[in-house]
Motif scaffolding. Structure first.
Motif, mmCIF file in Angstrom:
data_model
loop_
_atom_site.group_PDB
_atom_site.id
_atom_site.type_symbol
_atom_site.label_atom_id
_atom_site.label_comp_id
_atom_site.label_asym_id
_atom_site.label_seq_id
_atom_site.Cartn_x
_atom_site.Cartn_y
_atom_site.Cartn_z
ATOM 1 N N ASN A 1 0.835 -1.192 0.000
ATOM 2 C CA ASN A 1 0.000 0.000 0.000
ATOM 3 C C ASN A 1 0.875 1.249 0.000
ATOM 4 N N PRO A 2 0.321 2.427 -0.272
ATOM 5 C CA PRO A 2 1.122 3.655 -0.242
ATOM 6 C C PRO A 2 1.813 3.915 1.098
ATOM 7 N N ASP A 3 1.244 3.391 2.202
ATOM 8 C CA ASP A 3 1.866 3.605 3.513
ATOM 9 C C ASP A 3 2.937 2.570 3.832
ATOM 10 N N GLY A 4 3.287 1.695 2.866
ATOM 11 C CA GLY A 4 4.342 0.703 3.059
ATOM 12 C C GLY A 4 3.872 -0.627 3.585
ATOM 13 N N ALA A 5 2.600 -0.755 3.946
ATOM 14 C CA ALA A 5 2.080 -2.012 4.486
ATOM 15 C C ALA A 5 1.745 -2.995 3.371
ATOM 16 N N GLY B 1 8.626 -5.392 19.416
ATOM 17 C CA GLY B 1 8.436 -3.954 19.399
ATOM 18 C C GLY B 1 9.048 -3.353 18.149
ATOM 19 N N VAL B 2 8.327 -2.451 17.477
ATOM 20 C CA VAL B 2 8.834 -1.786 16.276
ATOM 21 C C VAL B 2 8.792 -0.278 16.501
ATOM 22 N N GLU B 3 9.664 0.422 15.764
ATOM 23 C CA GLU B 3 9.735 1.862 15.943
ATOM 24 C C GLU B 3 10.260 2.536 14.687
ATOM 25 N N GLY B 4 10.145 3.847 14.672
ATOM 26 C CA GLY B 4 10.682 4.687 13.612
ATOM 27 C C GLY B 4 10.652 6.131 14.086
ATOM 28 N N TYR B 5 11.215 7.010 13.264
ATOM 29 C CA TYR B 5 11.312 8.428 13.637
ATOM 30 C C TYR B 5 10.824 9.314 12.505
ATOM 31 N N SER C 1 9.218 -11.410 5.363
ATOM 32 C CA SER C 1 10.346 -12.325 5.189
ATOM 33 C C SER C 1 11.364 -12.127 6.309
ATOM 34 N N GLU C 2 12.241 -13.120 6.471
ATOM 35 C CA GLU C 2 13.363 -12.962 7.397
ATOM 36 C C GLU C 2 14.169 -11.711 7.046
ATOM 37 N N ASP C 3 14.368 -11.481 5.753
ATOM 38 C CA ASP C 3 15.133 -10.328 5.310
ATOM 39 C C ASP C 3 14.434 -9.027 5.695
ATOM 40 N N ASP C 4 13.111 -8.996 5.626
ATOM 41 C CA ASP C 4 12.361 -7.823 6.066
ATOM 42 C C ASP C 4 12.615 -7.553 7.545
ATOM 43 N N PHE C 5 12.555 -8.611 8.353
ATOM 44 C CA PHE C 5 12.770 -8.471 9.790
ATOM 45 C C PHE C 5 14.164 -7.958 10.092
ATOM 46 N N ILE C 6 15.170 -8.524 9.415
ATOM 47 C CA ILE C 6 16.568 -8.161 9.706
ATOM 48 C C ILE C 6 16.879 -6.739 9.252
ATOM 49 N N ASN C 7 16.394 -6.367 8.091
ATOM 50 C CA ASN C 7 16.869 -5.144 7.432
ATOM 51 C C ASN C 7 15.880 -3.971 7.459
ATOM 52 N N GLY C 8 15.041 -3.929 8.483
ATOM 53 C CA GLY C 8 14.255 -2.734 8.713
ATOM 54 C C GLY C 8 13.108 -2.514 7.758
ATOM 55 N N ARG C 9 12.351 -3.584 7.477
ATOM 56 C CA ARG C 9 11.159 -3.439 6.638
ATOM 57 C C ARG C 9 9.918 -3.995 7.357
ATOM 58 N N MET C 10 9.880 -3.756 8.669
ATOM 59 C CA MET C 10 8.723 -4.185 9.437
ATOM 60 C C MET C 10 7.492 -3.342 9.147
ATOM 61 N N ASP C 11 7.673 -2.246 8.396
ATOM 62 C CA ASP C 11 6.503 -1.446 8.003
ATOM 63 C C ASP C 11 5.526 -2.265 7.161
ATOM 64 N N ALA D 1 4.264 -4.933 8.003
ATOM 65 C CA ALA D 1 3.273 -5.452 8.937
ATOM 66 C C ALA D 1 2.512 -4.345 9.659
ATOM 67 N N SER D 2 2.938 -3.088 9.491
ATOM 68 C CA SER D 2 2.255 -1.962 10.140
ATOM 69 C C SER D 2 2.112 -0.829 9.138
ATOM 70 N N ASP D 3 3.014 0.164 9.193
ATOM 71 C CA ASP D 3 3.087 1.184 8.147
ATOM 72 C C ASP D 3 4.463 1.827 8.192
ATOM 73 N N ASN D 4 4.723 2.763 7.272
ATOM 74 C CA ASN D 4 6.092 3.252 7.084
ATOM 75 C C ASN D 4 6.598 4.169 8.189
ATOM 76 N N ARG D 5 5.807 4.386 9.229
ATOM 77 C CA ARG D 5 6.316 5.130 10.378
ATOM 78 C C ARG D 5 7.225 4.268 11.248
ATOM 79 N N MET D 6 7.093 2.927 11.163
ATOM 80 C CA MET D 6 7.740 2.042 12.139
ATOM 81 C C MET D 6 8.412 0.859 11.449
ATOM 82 N N PRO D 7 9.561 1.086 10.814
ATOM 83 C CA PRO D 7 10.193 0.014 10.026
ATOM 84 C C PRO D 7 11.126 -0.919 10.790
ATOM 85 N N ASP D 8 11.567 -0.529 12.000
ATOM 86 C CA ASP D 8 12.652 -1.264 12.662
ATOM 87 C C ASP D 8 12.159 -2.060 13.859
#
Length: 571
Positions: free
Chosen positions: A363-367, A506-510, A543-553, A555-562
Motif C-alpha cells: 500500500n502507499p503507507d508501506g504495508a 516492538g517496532v519503531e521509527g522516527y 520475510s526474514e530479510d524484512d525483519f533483519i533489514n528494517g522493513r517491518m513497516d 506489517a504496520s506502516d512506514n512510520r515504524m520500520p525497525d
C-alpha cells in the motif's frame, strides 16, 4: 548464541544455532534419531565469526602503519574456519532421503487400507474412529515423507555450502599469510615512526592482498552462517512437527495420539492450522501422567464422549493451558456437541488462509496489501485506543488458552454469539491488562483518561502474567537495534513460534524526527517467512530479510520500520 549441534558421530555437523533436533518421524520407528543440542567447543558461533571478520576487514582496510596491519591480519587469522564435516553431512542427507522413500511406501500402504472401507463402529480410547485414524496416518505418512526429503535436501545443501565456504576461507587465509610474508616482523617503536617510500609501497601491496584475503574469509563466514541459519530453521521446524510423539503419555493410545496431533481447525490449509502445538501436546501429556486415577478416568470420559476430533483437541489444549479438573469440566459442558466451525470461531482467533503468503505488493503507507483480518462475527480482535501492548498480549493468550478465548467470545455462559458484546468484553480486558502492566495514561480533565502506551518493563510483566502460565515458558526482554542483533535472534524466534509460543515484538521509527512505536506479535513461521499479528486486527507475512533489514513497516506502516526489541521464551 551458539550455532552448533552435535552430530552422530560428533564431528559431523556444521555450526547450527541452538538447534534441538529430533527425528521428524511420528510414524516411522526406524528413522534417524538422537540429535541434541550440546556440541563440544568448536570455536566461535557462525554469527560471531561473521561479525568479527567484518571488523577485521575494516581494520585491515584502514591500517595506516605496518604494525597496525600486521596486528589486524593476525586477528583475522585467529578466527576459526567454518566447522563441520561436509562428507558426513552429505551422507546423513542421503540417509534421510532414503527414509523418505520408506515413508512414501507406508503412505501408499495406508492409502490402500483406506480405500477398502473401514468399520465405523471401531473407536480408540478417546473416541477416535477407525476412519479418522487411517486418515490421520495417511496424512502423517505423507508429511513424514515430505519432511525427510526436505531435511535430506537441506543437509546436502548445507554440506555443499560448508565445503565451498571452507575452500574460500582457506584461500583467504593463504592471502593473509602471503601479506604477512611481504611485511615481515613487526617494526620496533622507532622504526614504526618512520616509513621509507619502498616500505610504504610494500605495505600498500600487502594491505591490498590482505584486504582481498579478509574479504574472501568474510564471504565464506557469511555463506556458512546463512547456510547454518537456513538449516537450523528447517530442522527446528520439522522437529517441532514431530508432533504425535510429543504427547508422551501411555494413557492415550498411539492411534488416538495420531488423530489428536493431526486435528486442524476449518477455514484454511490443514498444515497451517493444526489445533494442538508441540507445546500443547507435550504439556497435556505430562498433565495426564500426573493425574490421579479418578481425575484421569474423568478426563478420558470427556475425551471419549466428544462429538468431533476438534472438541477432543480443544479439551487437550485446555488441559495444556493449566486448568483444574473443575474448570475443564465447565469448559467441556460449554463446548460439548458444538460443530467445528463454532469451535473455531469462539476458540481460535487466528486462522491462516491458503493465499495469505501471496505477495500482492504494498500500500502507499508501506504495508502489505495482502493481509487476513482477525475477527469474531465481523468484529475485529483489535486494540481500542493506544493499547497495542495489552491488545497483542490478549490475542496471544487467546491463541494458547481456549478457555480464556471463550470467556471473551462466548461470555459467562460460553454460548453467546454477539459481536457487540464480544467487543465490549475485549475492550474491558485490554484496559484490565493495561492497568496490570502499569501502563501510561493521557488525562482529559474533566472527562477522564485514556491509555497512552506501556514501557518494556510493563510489557515484560504482562506477557509473563498472561501468556507464560499457559505455555510453561517465561519471557525475557532482548534489544535488537541492529541488523546483526536481529539476525542473531531470529533462530530463537522461529524455534519459539514453531513450538506454539508467540513472540512479542516492538517496532519503531522516527518520522519527522519524532519517535513512533508499536507492539505486535510473531505467531507463525513457514520457510523464511514470519506471520505477524498486528493489534490493528490483522495478520500478514514478512520475510526474514524484512525483519533483519528494517522493513517491518510491511506489517504496520512506514512510520515504524525497525524491530528494536523482542521478548523471547527463556525456557
Amino acid at each position: 548464541m551458539d550455532r552448533r549441534i552435535p552430530p552422530d558421530p560428533p564431528e559431523a555437523f556444521a555450526d547450527l544455532d541452538g538447534v534441538a533436533l529430533t527425528s521428524p518421524a511420528t510414524f516411522l520407528p526406524t528413522a534417524p534419531m538422537g540429535y541434541q543440542s550440546a556440541m563440544p567447543d568448536a570455536g566461535e558461533s557462525t554469527t560471531d565469526r561473521r561479525e568479527e571478520l567484518a571488523a577485521c576487514r575494516k581494520d585491515i582496510a584502514g591500517a595506516d602503519s605496518k604494525n597496525d596491519l600486521v596486528g589486524a591480519i593476525n586477528r583475522a587469522l585467529g578466527i576459526s574456519a567454518p566447522v563441520g564435516d561436509p562428507g558426513v553431512l552429505n551422507d546423513l542427507g542421503v540417509t534421510y532421503q532414503k527414509k523418505a522413500d520408506d515413508a512414501e511406501k507406508i503412505h501408499d500402504d495406508v492409502k490402500a487400507v483406506g480405500t477398502k472401507g473401514l468399520p465405523s463402529v471401531w473407536v480408540g480410547q478417546t473416541g477416535a474412529q477407525a476412519s479418522e485414524v487411517v486418515a490421520a496416518a495417511y496424512r502423517d505418512a505423507d508429511q513424514m515423507a515430505i519432511a525427510f526429503r526436505a531435511v535430506g535436501n537441506q543437509l546436502i545443501r548445507l554440506s555443499g555450502a560448508l565445503e565451498s565456504a571452507r575452500g574460500e576461507d582457506s584461500g583467504g587465509r593463504g592471502q593473509l599469510r602471503e601479506a604477512l610474508t611481504i611485511l615481515g616482523a613487526e617494526d620496533g617503536f622507532f622504526d614504526d615512526m618512520i616509513e621509507k617510500d619502498e616500505e610504504e609501497a610494500e605495505r600498500l601491496r600487502a594491505r591490498s592482498i590482505a584486504d582481498t584475503g579478509a574479504q574472501r574469509m568474510h564471504q565464506a563466514a557469511e555463506a556458512a552462517d546463512d547456510a547454518a541459519r537456513a538449516a537450523a530453521r528447517e530442522l527446528n521446524k520439522y522437529a517441532s512437527e514431530a508432533r504425535a510423539g510429543r504427547l508422551g503419555t501411555d494413557e492415550i493410545s498411539a492411534a488416538d495420539r495420531l488423530v489428536l496431533a493431526d486435528t486442524a481447525v476449518p477455514g484454511g490449509p490443514r498444515e497451517w492450522n493444526e489445533l494442538l502445538t508441540a507445546t500443547d501436546l507435550e504439556r497435556s501429556g505430562k498433565r495426564m501422567e500426573s493425574m490421579n486415577a479418578k481425575d484421569r478416568a474423568e478426563f478420558e470420559r470427556m475425551l471419549s464422549e466428544a462429538k468431533s476430533p476438534q472438541e477432543r483437541a480443544y479439551l487437550m489444549k485446555a488441559l495444556a493451558a493449566g486448568y483444574s479438573m473443575d474448570e475443564l469440566g465447565e469448559f467441556r459442558d460449554k463446548i460439548h456437541g458444538k460443530d467445528p466451525a463454532w469451535l473455531q470461531r469462539h476458540l481460535t482467533p487466528v486462522v491462516t488462509q491458503g493465499d495469505s503468503m501471496k505477495n500482492e505488493g504494498l500500500n502507499p503507507d508501506g504495508a502489505n496489501t495482502n493481509y487476513d483480518e482477525v475477527t469474531f462475527n465481523g468484529k475485529k480482535w483489535s486494540q481500542d485506543g493506544n493499547t497495542c501492548v495489552p491488545s497483542s498480549t490478549v490475542n496471544a493468550r487467546a491463541m494458547v488458552d481456549p478457555i480464556y478465548a471463550l470467556e471473551l467470545t462466548g461470555g459467562p455462559s460460553g454460548q453467546e454469539d454477539d459481536p457487540a458484546a464480544f467487543r465490549e468484553r475485549l475492550t474491558a480486558e485490554q484496559e484490565r491488562v493495561h492497568e496490570e502492566g502499569d501502563g501510561n495514561y493521557e488525562y482529559h480533565f474533566p472527562w477522564g483518561r485514556s491509555p497512552s502506551g506501556m514501557d518494556n518493563d510493563g510489557k515484560t510483566d504482562i506477557v509473563n502474567e498472561e501468556i507464560s502460565p499457559h505455555t510453561g515458558s517465561s519471557y525475557e526482554f532482548q534489544e535488537t537495534r541492529s541488523a546483526d542483533a536481529r539476525r542473531d535472534v531470529l533462530p530463537d524466534i522461529e524455534r519459539a513460534v514453531a513450538e506454539g509460543k508467540p513472540v512479542p515484538i516492538g517496532v519503531e521509527g522516527y518520522p519527522d524526527g519524532e519517535r513512533a512505536g508499536h507492539a505486535m506479535m510473531i505467531v507463525g513461521q513457514e520457510g523464511d517467512m514470519l506471520q505477524v499479528y498486528n493489534p490493528w486486527g490483522r495478520t500478514t507475512w514478512i520475510s526474514e530479510d524484512d525483519f533483519i533489514n528494517g522493513r517491518m513497516d510491511k506489517a504496520s506502516d512506514n512510520r515504524m520500520p525497525d524491530a528494536y526489541a523482542v521478548h523471547l521464551p527463556a525456557d
